[in-house]
Design a protein around this motif. Sequence first.
Motif, mmCIF file in Angstrom:
data_model
loop_
_atom_site.group_PDB
_atom_site.id
_atom_site.type_symbol
_atom_site.label_atom_id
_atom_site.label_comp_id
_atom_site.label_asym_id
_atom_site.label_seq_id
_atom_site.Cartn_x
_atom_site.Cartn_y
_atom_site.Cartn_z
ATOM 1 N N LEU A 1 12.977 24.276 25.004
ATOM 2 C CA LEU A 1 12.047 23.488 24.198
ATOM 3 C C LEU A 1 11.017 22.798 25.096
ATOM 4 C CD1 LEU A 1 11.320 22.305 21.383
ATOM 5 C CD2 LEU A 1 12.936 20.451 21.862
ATOM 6 N N ILE A 2 11.491 22.236 26.200
ATOM 7 C CA ILE A 2 10.591 21.567 27.144
ATOM 8 C C ILE A 2 9.617 22.571 27.756
ATOM 9 C CG2 ILE A 2 10.490 20.376 29.367
ATOM 10 C CD1 ILE A 2 13.261 19.138 28.592
ATOM 11 N N LEU A 3 10.123 23.726 28.151
ATOM 12 C CA LEU A 3 9.265 24.730 28.784
ATOM 13 C C LEU A 3 8.211 25.265 27.814
ATOM 14 C CD1 LEU A 3 11.974 26.622 30.858
ATOM 15 C CD2 LEU A 3 10.135 25.180 31.773
ATOM 16 N N GLU A 4 8.592 25.439 26.566
ATOM 17 C CA GLU A 4 7.625 25.898 25.564
ATOM 18 C C GLU A 4 6.535 24.849 25.360
ATOM 19 O OE1 GLU A 4 5.627 27.916 22.517
ATOM 20 O OE2 GLU A 4 7.057 28.633 24.022
ATOM 21 N N GLN B 1 2.740 13.737 27.881
ATOM 22 C CA GLN B 1 2.197 14.736 26.965
ATOM 23 C C GLN B 1 3.216 15.828 26.658
ATOM 24 O OE1 GLN B 1 -1.181 15.843 29.367
ATOM 25 N NE2 GLN B 1 -2.625 14.653 28.124
ATOM 26 N N ILE B 2 3.933 16.249 27.687
ATOM 27 C CA ILE B 2 4.937 17.307 27.494
ATOM 28 C C ILE B 2 6.080 16.795 26.625
ATOM 29 C CG2 ILE B 2 6.593 18.804 28.663
ATOM 30 C CD1 ILE B 2 4.652 18.736 31.104
ATOM 31 N N ALA B 3 6.510 15.565 26.881
ATOM 32 C CA ALA B 3 7.598 14.988 26.079
ATOM 33 C C ALA B 3 7.174 14.875 24.616
ATOM 34 C CB ALA B 3 7.981 13.621 26.632
ATOM 35 N N GLU B 4 5.950 14.435 24.388
ATOM 36 C CA GLU B 4 5.462 14.319 23.010
ATOM 37 C C GLU B 4 5.405 15.681 22.332
ATOM 38 O OE1 GLU B 4 1.559 12.632 20.527
ATOM 39 O OE2 GLU B 4 1.634 12.506 22.717
ATOM 40 N N ALA B 5 4.908 16.687 23.058
ATOM 41 C CA ALA B 5 4.824 18.030 22.488
ATOM 42 C C ALA B 5 6.205 18.609 22.206
ATOM 43 C CB ALA B 5 4.060 18.954 23.439
ATOM 44 N N ALA B 6 7.192 18.217 23.012
ATOM 45 C CA ALA B 6 8.566 18.700 22.823
ATOM 46 C C ALA B 6 9.318 17.894 21.771
ATOM 47 C CB ALA B 6 9.315 18.649 24.147
ATOM 48 N N GLY B 7 8.740 16.773 21.336
ATOM 49 C CA GLY B 7 9.391 15.942 20.342
ATOM 50 C C GLY B 7 10.592 15.197 20.877
ATOM 51 N N LYS C 1 10.539 10.498 26.898
ATOM 52 C CA LYS C 1 10.322 10.807 28.313
ATOM 53 C C LYS C 1 11.632 10.742 29.110
ATOM 54 C CE LYS C 1 7.510 9.350 32.279
ATOM 55 N NZ LYS C 1 6.415 8.432 32.704
ATOM 56 N N PRO C 2 12.485 9.717 28.921
ATOM 57 C CA PRO C 2 13.754 9.697 29.659
ATOM 58 C C PRO C 2 14.630 10.917 29.358
ATOM 59 C CG PRO C 2 13.282 7.522 28.768
ATOM 60 C CD PRO C 2 12.272 8.457 28.171
ATOM 61 N N ASN C 3 14.605 11.361 28.102
ATOM 62 C CA ASN C 3 15.392 12.544 27.759
ATOM 63 C C ASN C 3 14.866 13.767 28.493
ATOM 64 O OD1 ASN C 3 17.250 14.178 26.541
ATOM 65 N ND2 ASN C 3 16.262 14.197 24.537
#
Length: 211
Positions: free
Chosen positions: A20-23, A41-47, A50-52
């Motif tokens: 999910l993160i890589l996508e 930005q990546i965390a937001e796009a992955a839903g 950031k800590p996760n």
Amino acid sequence: MNTGTDAPRRTRIQQEKRELILEAALEVFSTNGFRGSTIDQIAEAAGMSKPNLLYYFRRKEDIHETLMQRLLDTWLAPLRELDDIGDPMTELRSYIRRKLEMARDFPRESRLFANEILQGAPRIMPLLAGELKTLVDEKAAVIKGWMRAGKIARTDPWHLIFSIWATTQHYADFDVQVRAVLGPNRGGDGRFEDAARFLEQLFLDGLKPKG
């Protein structure tokens, strides 16, 4: 650099989270480039928080490195399939079509690679100078063998490979331009088949043995 490849065996959930993160990162990096992208930005796009995200990848660089290694593996697959015992024209026709299929099916990956190259390839130069160069040199030797056997016209095999890369990847990296210029009647999915027929004619006619 630790990208997580040396980590203990992951659970199914952990692997799904990584994917999910890589996508999400692929979408962010291919749009903004490496420098213009952030972990947030990546965390937001992955839903996810950031800590996760940082539980799975410690740094933006680790995510990018994983994506680039996967991309290079995918990008080189069609060239690896170029078979020295096959008919040269058939092999080259198949290679052109496989590269166009990748432009059609993996446009974000192509843009990600192009962005990295335009920045001077600071994060993938060892891959380019190592794995990529080794494979291209190997396939250039195959093409030279076809030339010595009189099966195709003599040319520079490295520049032949570069030319196929340039013309096929254009349909991913400059897709917006291609569709705008072709217009609504010719800019649909059929543009890839049109491109394949043209490029086959361009390259294969030029490679027919003289006399």
